[in-house]
Design a protein around this motif. Structure first.
Motif, mmCIF file in Angstrom:
data_model
loop_
_atom_site.group_PDB
_atom_site.id
_atom_site.type_symbol
_atom_site.label_atom_id
_atom_site.label_comp_id
_atom_site.label_asym_id
_atom_site.label_seq_id
_atom_site.Cartn_x
_atom_site.Cartn_y
_atom_site.Cartn_z
ATOM 1 N N TRP A 18 0.833 -1.200 0.000
ATOM 2 C CA TRP A 18 0.000 0.000 0.000
ATOM 3 C C TRP A 18 0.867 1.249 0.000
ATOM 4 O O TRP A 18 1.939 1.279 0.610
ATOM 5 C CB TRP A 18 -0.891 0.021 1.237
ATOM 6 C CG TRP A 18 -1.858 -1.119 1.318
ATOM 7 C CD1 TRP A 18 -1.759 -2.225 2.095
ATOM 8 C CD2 TRP A 18 -3.074 -1.266 0.574
ATOM 9 N NE1 TRP A 18 -2.822 -3.055 1.895
ATOM 10 C CE2 TRP A 18 -3.659 -2.491 0.975
ATOM 11 C CE3 TRP A 18 -3.730 -0.485 -0.381
ATOM 12 C CZ2 TRP A 18 -4.867 -2.949 0.444
ATOM 13 C CZ3 TRP A 18 -4.927 -0.939 -0.894
ATOM 14 C CH2 TRP A 18 -5.486 -2.144 -0.494
ATOM 15 N N ASN A 19 0.391 2.277 -0.702
ATOM 16 C CA ASN A 19 1.155 3.528 -0.747
ATOM 17 C C ASN A 19 1.155 4.244 0.598
ATOM 18 O O ASN A 19 2.083 4.982 0.903
ATOM 19 C CB ASN A 19 0.572 4.458 -1.821
ATOM 20 C CG ASN A 19 0.791 3.905 -3.219
ATOM 21 O OD1 ASN A 19 1.749 3.172 -3.465
ATOM 22 N ND2 ASN A 19 -0.092 4.246 -4.147
ATOM 23 N N SER A 20 0.114 4.019 1.384
ATOM 24 C CA SER A 20 0.035 4.659 2.697
ATOM 25 C C SER A 20 -0.841 3.822 3.612
ATOM 26 O O SER A 20 -1.623 2.977 3.152
ATOM 27 C CB SER A 20 -0.535 6.081 2.590
ATOM 28 O OG SER A 20 -1.888 6.048 2.158
ATOM 29 N N GLN A 74 -4.662 4.343 2.993
ATOM 30 C CA GLN A 74 -5.262 3.555 1.924
ATOM 31 C C GLN A 74 -5.672 2.176 2.430
ATOM 32 O O GLN A 74 -6.755 1.668 2.106
ATOM 33 C CB GLN A 74 -4.294 3.404 0.753
ATOM 34 C CG GLN A 74 -4.206 4.597 -0.157
ATOM 35 C CD GLN A 74 -3.376 4.299 -1.401
ATOM 36 O OE1 GLN A 74 -2.965 3.157 -1.619
ATOM 37 N NE2 GLN A 74 -3.139 5.318 -2.204
ATOM 38 N N GLN A 82 -2.529 -0.641 -6.765
ATOM 39 C CA GLN A 82 -2.055 0.681 -7.176
ATOM 40 C C GLN A 82 -3.194 1.535 -7.699
ATOM 41 O O GLN A 82 -3.199 2.756 -7.535
ATOM 42 C CB GLN A 82 -0.964 0.533 -8.264
ATOM 43 C CG GLN A 82 0.238 -0.291 -7.821
ATOM 44 C CD GLN A 82 0.908 0.277 -6.586
ATOM 45 O OE1 GLN A 82 0.986 1.496 -6.394
ATOM 46 N NE2 GLN A 82 1.381 -0.604 -5.722
ATOM 47 N N SER A 83 -4.177 0.902 -8.331
ATOM 48 C CA SER A 83 -5.344 1.644 -8.812
ATOM 49 C C SER A 83 -6.484 1.600 -7.808
ATOM 50 O O SER A 83 -7.132 2.618 -7.538
ATOM 51 C CB SER A 83 -5.815 1.070 -10.158
ATOM 52 O OG SER A 83 -6.120 -0.306 -10.026
ATOM 53 N N GLY A 104 -6.284 1.248 -4.627
ATOM 54 C CA GLY A 104 -5.966 2.026 -3.432
ATOM 55 C C GLY A 104 -6.375 3.477 -3.561
ATOM 56 O O GLY A 104 -6.838 4.092 -2.594
ATOM 57 N N LYS A 105 -6.237 4.039 -4.755
ATOM 58 C CA LYS A 105 -6.641 5.434 -4.976
ATOM 59 C C LYS A 105 -8.162 5.564 -5.023
ATOM 60 O O LYS A 105 -8.725 6.583 -4.621
ATOM 61 C CB LYS A 105 -6.021 5.949 -6.271
ATOM 62 C CG LYS A 105 -4.495 6.023 -6.238
ATOM 63 C CD LYS A 105 -3.934 6.539 -7.548
ATOM 64 C CE LYS A 105 -2.422 6.714 -7.487
ATOM 65 N NZ LYS A 105 -1.718 5.453 -7.200
ATOM 66 N N TYR A 108 -10.204 6.269 -1.633
ATOM 67 C CA TYR A 108 -10.444 7.598 -1.070
ATOM 68 C C TYR A 108 -11.861 8.074 -1.361
ATOM 69 O O TYR A 108 -12.471 8.769 -0.540
ATOM 70 C CB TYR A 108 -9.441 8.605 -1.640
ATOM 71 C CG TYR A 108 -8.033 8.407 -1.146
ATOM 72 C CD1 TYR A 108 -7.687 8.687 0.176
ATOM 73 C CD2 TYR A 108 -7.038 7.933 -1.994
ATOM 74 C CE1 TYR A 108 -6.397 8.502 0.632
ATOM 75 C CE2 TYR A 108 -5.731 7.749 -1.540
ATOM 76 C CZ TYR A 108 -5.422 8.037 -0.234
ATOM 77 O OH TYR A 108 -4.153 7.844 0.227
#
Length: 445
Positions: free
Chosen positions: A59-61, A64, A243-244, A246-247, A250
């Motif tokens: 995960w980027n963060s 997420q 990667q997709s 996870g965004k 939000y």
């Protein structure tokens, strides 16, 4: 052992020697354990496992990841099924067994799935195969269940898209029954008049159902297009893995809370909303002793947290192994419970308003019956309290009038066909219109 080895020579020598096991092992040739049969995977297998762990996406963060777990666990089970069970099983008293079972069963099992996925860093199939190769079928079974749930839930999303586009019309197409022209006269659709405008729109416009199961009815192209749009949205969300997706979290995880907050504010402004909320949370303590209530509370805990579906394991497998999953388990579980309570407030604020409308309608219909009995001398006008005004009849005035008539006409009261028109009865009927929908699963990996 060879005869010329040092150990053999010392055994045959006359010198008295006391040797330890460590001394004997030190005299033997070193063993290459990487080439030994004890190393089942071999050196290449070990390197491959390390490479798989290092190549696992992450995960980027942390935000997420938390939003992904919330988006997976929160669904129709919280928004629709929890209010239904709460109303069915004693109102506020249902919250006690649910909280107890959430703490005793839900959070520990949820933490276990988080820890297993995070430590092994594999999906549901890989985790069960890692635990025991013979248990790999459990992982495949969970994926098949997720596939079936995804199929029917995308149908629900398709319905939502259909209603979304239809809602741009004014007036709303399900707000009133359609009118058919019969020459110069306008006639309301008989089928709609017998049921309701919303029911007619659902079955005849949205689903376009046939008269019987033996008739196919043809292709409903509007709903087919909406279903394709639903699958297209899902495909774009997961095309690049986390990667997709996870965004997307939000929006998909936070926007429902914005909508719920707007509905709650609007619902609280409706007349009778407080009646619905008070009725909802009025505890019926005798229900707590019923084992069936505890069983349904335990079932809802599994539904709400998504235990056993494999999604929790999959999401946690993209975490680092040193992530604090204790905190994650407690946070997601209590956010899930908070969402259920919030949705319950929204639903029963609206149902309280509806109950007041239906109760006023009942008062008007029965007041017309009483006026008819007064005009035909079936009832005496002396039975009507002097302060009662039929032009502005309140529920309190009707209740007083109903009590007097029932007391005086006790022997023939049932023949009058008068209803008590109690708000409590209308609120109890609320659980009959809450459809029991199993909780969906947004994404399954």
């Amino acid at each position: 052992m060879p005869k010329n080895s040092k150990v053999t020579q010392r055994e045959h020598s006359s010198e008295h020697v006391t040797e330890s096991v460590a001394d004997l092992l030190a005299l033997e040739e070193p063993v290459d354990y990487k080439q030994s049969i004890l190393n089942v995977a071999g050196e290449a297998g070990g390197k491959q496992k390390v490479a798989d762990v290092e190549d696992r996406p992450a995960w980027n963060s942390k935000l997420q990841y938390i939003l992904a777990q919330i988006g997976f666990s929160v669904g129709l089970g919280n928004i629709w099924r929890f209010p239904y069970l709460c109303q069915k099983n004693g109102g506020g008293a249902y919250l006690v067994p649910y909280l107890v079972l959430l703490i005793i069963i839900g959070i520990p099992l949820f933490f276990l799935e988080l820890a297993v996925g995070q430590r092994i860093r594999r999906g549901s199939i890989g985790v069960w195969h890692y635990v025991c190769p013979r248990l790999g079928g459990i992982g495949f079974s969970s994926c098949i269940v997720c596939l079936f749930v995804g199929l029917y839930y995308n149908v629900i999303i398709g319905w939502s898209i259909f209603y979304f586009f239809k809602s741009f019309q004014y007036p709303l197409p399900w707000s009133e029954c359609p009118v058919a022209r019969n020459g110069t006269a306008a006639v309301v659709e008989p089928e709609c008049e017998k049921s309701s405008a919303t029911t007619y729109f659902w079955y005849r416009e949205a689903l376009d159902i046939s008269n019987s199961i033996s008739e196919s009815g043809g292709l409903n192209w509007k709903m087919t297009l909406c279903l394709l749009v639903a699958w297209g949205i899902v495909g774009m969300a997961v095309v690049k893995g986390i990667q997709s997706s996870g965004k997307v979290m939000y929006f998909s995880s936070l926007f429902p809370y914005v909508v719920l907050a707007c509905f709650l504010v609007r619902g609280l402004l409706l007349r009778g909303a407080v009646d619905g909320i008070l009725h909802m949370f009025t505890p019926k303590l005798d229900k707590m002793l019923d084992p069936q209530v505890w069983r349904e509370a335990a079932t809802q805990v599994f539904f709400a947290l998504g235990l056993g579906f494999g999604g929790v394991i999959a999401f946690s497998s993209y975490n680092k192994q040193d992530n604090n999953c204790h905190f994650d388990a407690a946070l997601v579980s209590f956010i899930n419970f908070f969402t259920s309570v919030l949705a319950t407030l929204v639903v029963f604020a609206v149902l309280g308003f509806k109950a007041n409308i239906m109760n006023e309608k009942c008062v008007v219909e029965n007041a017309e019956k009483i006026l008819g009995y007064l005009n035909t001398d079936v009832l005496s006008r002396a039975l009507i309290p002097p302060h009662v005004n039929f032009s502005h009849l309140t529920t309190k005035d009707y209740a007083e009038m109903y009590k007097v008539i029932k007391t005086v006409k006790e022997d023939h009261f049932s023949a009058l066909g008068l209803d008590p028109c109690l708000l409590e009865d209308e609120l109890d009927k609320a659980k009959q219109i809450i459809v029991l929908v199993e909780r969906p699963r947004h994404q399954c990996f």
